[in-house]
Design a protein around this motif. Structure first.
Motif, short mmCIF file in Angstrom:
data_model
loop_
_atom_site.label_atom_id
_atom_site.label_comp_id
_atom_site.label_asym_id
_atom_site.label_seq_id
_atom_site.Cartn_x
_atom_site.Cartn_y
_atom_site.Cartn_z
N VAL A 13 0.85 -1.20 0.00
CA VAL A 13 0.00 0.00 0.00
C VAL A 13 0.88 1.25 0.00
N PHE A 14 1.92 1.23 0.83
CA PHE A 14 2.84 2.36 0.91
C PHE A 14 3.51 2.61 -0.44
N ASP A 15 3.90 1.56 -1.13
CA ASP A 15 4.50 1.70 -2.46
C ASP A 15 3.55 2.38 -3.43
N ALA A 16 2.28 1.97 -3.41
CA ALA A 16 1.29 2.58 -4.31
C ALA A 16 1.13 4.06 -4.01
N VAL A 17 1.14 4.42 -2.73
CA VAL A 17 1.01 5.83 -2.34
C VAL A 17 2.22 6.63 -2.81
N VAL A 18 3.41 6.06 -2.66
CA VAL A 18 4.63 6.75 -3.08
C VAL A 18 4.63 6.95 -4.58
N ARG A 19 4.31 5.90 -5.34
CA ARG A 19 4.32 6.00 -6.80
C ARG A 19 3.24 6.95 -7.31
N SER A 20 2.13 7.04 -6.57
CA SER A 20 1.03 7.94 -6.98
C SER A 20 1.21 9.34 -6.43
N ASN A 21 2.22 9.50 -5.56
CA ASN A 21 2.51 10.79 -4.95
C ASN A 21 1.35 11.32 -4.12
N GLY A 22 0.69 10.42 -3.39
CA GLY A 22 -0.37 10.87 -2.50
C GLY A 22 -1.44 9.83 -2.28
N PHE A 23 -2.24 10.04 -1.25
CA PHE A 23 -3.28 9.09 -0.89
C PHE A 23 -4.41 9.09 -1.92
N SER A 24 -4.86 10.28 -2.31
CA SER A 24 -6.01 10.36 -3.22
C SER A 24 -5.73 9.67 -4.54
N ALA A 25 -4.54 9.93 -5.10
CA ALA A 25 -4.21 9.37 -6.41
C ALA A 25 -4.05 7.85 -6.36
N ALA A 26 -3.78 7.29 -5.18
CA ALA A 26 -3.57 5.85 -5.05
C ALA A 26 -4.88 5.08 -4.93
N GLN A 27 -5.99 5.78 -4.78
CA GLN A 27 -7.27 5.10 -4.54
C GLN A 27 -7.67 4.17 -5.69
N VAL A 28 -7.48 4.65 -6.93
CA VAL A 28 -7.91 3.86 -8.08
C VAL A 28 -7.11 2.57 -8.18
N GLU A 29 -5.78 2.67 -8.04
CA GLU A 29 -4.94 1.47 -8.15
C GLU A 29 -5.25 0.46 -7.05
N LEU A 30 -5.44 0.96 -5.81
CA LEU A 30 -5.63 0.07 -4.67
C LEU A 30 -7.08 -0.39 -4.50
N GLY A 31 -8.01 0.37 -5.05
CA GLY A 31 -9.43 0.04 -4.85
C GLY A 31 -9.87 0.26 -3.41
N LEU A 32 -9.23 1.21 -2.74
CA LEU A 32 -9.52 1.51 -1.35
C LEU A 32 -9.88 2.98 -1.20
N SER A 33 -10.65 3.31 -0.17
CA SER A 33 -10.99 4.70 0.09
C SER A 33 -9.78 5.41 0.69
N GLN A 34 -9.79 6.73 0.62
CA GLN A 34 -8.68 7.50 1.17
C GLN A 34 -8.53 7.29 2.68
N PRO A 35 -9.63 7.28 3.46
CA PRO A 35 -9.48 7.02 4.90
C PRO A 35 -8.85 5.65 5.18
N THR A 36 -9.22 4.63 4.38
CA THR A 36 -8.65 3.29 4.58
C THR A 36 -7.16 3.29 4.28
N ILE A 37 -6.77 3.96 3.20
CA ILE A 37 -5.35 4.05 2.86
C ILE A 37 -4.60 4.77 3.98
N SER A 38 -5.18 5.85 4.48
CA SER A 38 -4.56 6.61 5.57
C SER A 38 -4.37 5.73 6.80
N ASN A 39 -5.38 4.92 7.10
CA ASN A 39 -5.28 4.00 8.25
C ASN A 39 -4.16 2.98 8.05
N HIS A 40 -4.01 2.50 6.81
CA HIS A 40 -2.96 1.52 6.53
C HIS A 40 -1.57 2.15 6.72
N ILE A 41 -1.40 3.37 6.24
CA ILE A 41 -0.10 4.03 6.39
C ILE A 41 0.18 4.31 7.86
#
Length: 297
Positions: A13-41
């Motif tokens: 998940v962290f890799d996807a966020v880094v490559r997307s340069n942010g939580f919002s942009a990583a949502q599509v690749e991960l199929g997760l909501s921004q709050p969920t991604i934030s919780n994972h990080i």
């Protein structure tokens, strides 16, 4: 610390966020909501005991330790994928990811037969998940070294320890200008002195031997993609060495002209690059398919 399956997931998940340069942009690749991604990080930060990134009004920014964690995490994931591929090979299964990266502007080259190799792989090993990316030569070499990519294809000026290169074919280049350029209307041969009086558009990743033999002018421009180089040449303000296959459609449309200047025409040697040493079965099989496709008449 001992890594668990959950840790590997969080690093992904962290890799996807880094490559997307942010939580919002990583949502599509991960199929997760921004709050969920934030919780994972946040969970990964608590697990490691370090702050990985800053997020706020100034946007997403990795901390120094965050950069180190990302580098280590990608190495761990790459090693796991390699070992998984080796284990699958022991069972005789052709499965898993195959990550291939090529330089830009090769689809128009009839000599470039990667599509034929992909078709053969899809027929003989449909369970292999091929991923295809585009990158500059230096990024390809770095990606092969750090495990981001398994097989790279391009023209590389510099040999790198730990990597294995093998020639595929020669890609011819020529000197081009837009019709509005002062040299474009010349019907006869053009001398070296004449072309050296005009600004050039270079590819910044080329070594000096691929550029002009004299010191570049302050009016020369450097880019890192062929597409960008073509746009500069189309402006009429610059000359450029371009792949003949890529320039052909522009010449046919009357937007570029090939100059009668042979001294600086050259051919790039297209090559495959992999890590040196034994490769996982899937990687080795596809590498063989690529080279066989380029040997076909």
């Amino acid at each position: 610390m001992k890594l668990t399956g959950s840790d590997i997931h969080l690093l992904g998940v962290f890799d996807a966020v880094v490559r997307s340069n942010g939580f919002s942009a990583a949502q599509v690749e991960l199929g997760l909501s921004q709050p969920t991604i934030s919780n994972h990080i946040r969970a990964l930060e608590e697990r490691l005991g370090v702050k990985l990134c800053q997020r706020g009004r100034r946007g997403f920014l990795l901390t120094e330790k965050g950069r180190m964690v990302h580098k280590i995490g990608m190495a761990v994931i790459a090693n796991m994928q390699t070992h998984s591929a080796h284990l699958a090979a022991l069972k005789g299964n052709l499965v898993g990811p195959l990550k291939v990266v090529v330089v830009d502007c090769v689809a128009s080259d009839a000599q470039f037969r990667l599509p034929a190799a992909i078709a053969e792989l899809a027929s003989k090993a449909p369970a292999v998940r091929i991923e295809l990316g585009i990158a500059g030569p230096q990024d390809i070499l770095n990606g092969i070294l750090n495990g981001t990519w398994h097989i790279g294809i391009g023209s590389f000026d510099n040999a790198v320890n730990g990597l294995a290169f093998k020639d595929l074919y020669s890609e011819p280049h020529a000197l081009y200008a837009a019709p509005s350029h002062p040299l474009a209307s010349r019907s006869g041969s053009i001398s070296q002195d004449e072309v050296e009086r005009h600004p050039w558009a270079h590819r910044g990743y080329w070594s000096r031997r691929r550029q002009k033999s004299y010191t570049p002018s302050d009016l020369d421009r450097f880019v890192h993609e062929i597409e960008a180089q073509i746009l500069l040449v189309l402006s009429g303000a610059y000359l450029g060495l371009l792949p003949e296959h890529q320039a052909a459609s522009f010449v046919a449309a009357g937007r570029l002209r090939k100059l009668a200047f042979e001294a600086r025409n050259f051919a790039c040697t297209m090559q495959t690059v992999t890590r040196a040493g034994a490769l996982p079965k899937v990687n080795a099989l596809f590498l063989e398919m690529v080279h066989t496709a380029h040997q076909a008449p």
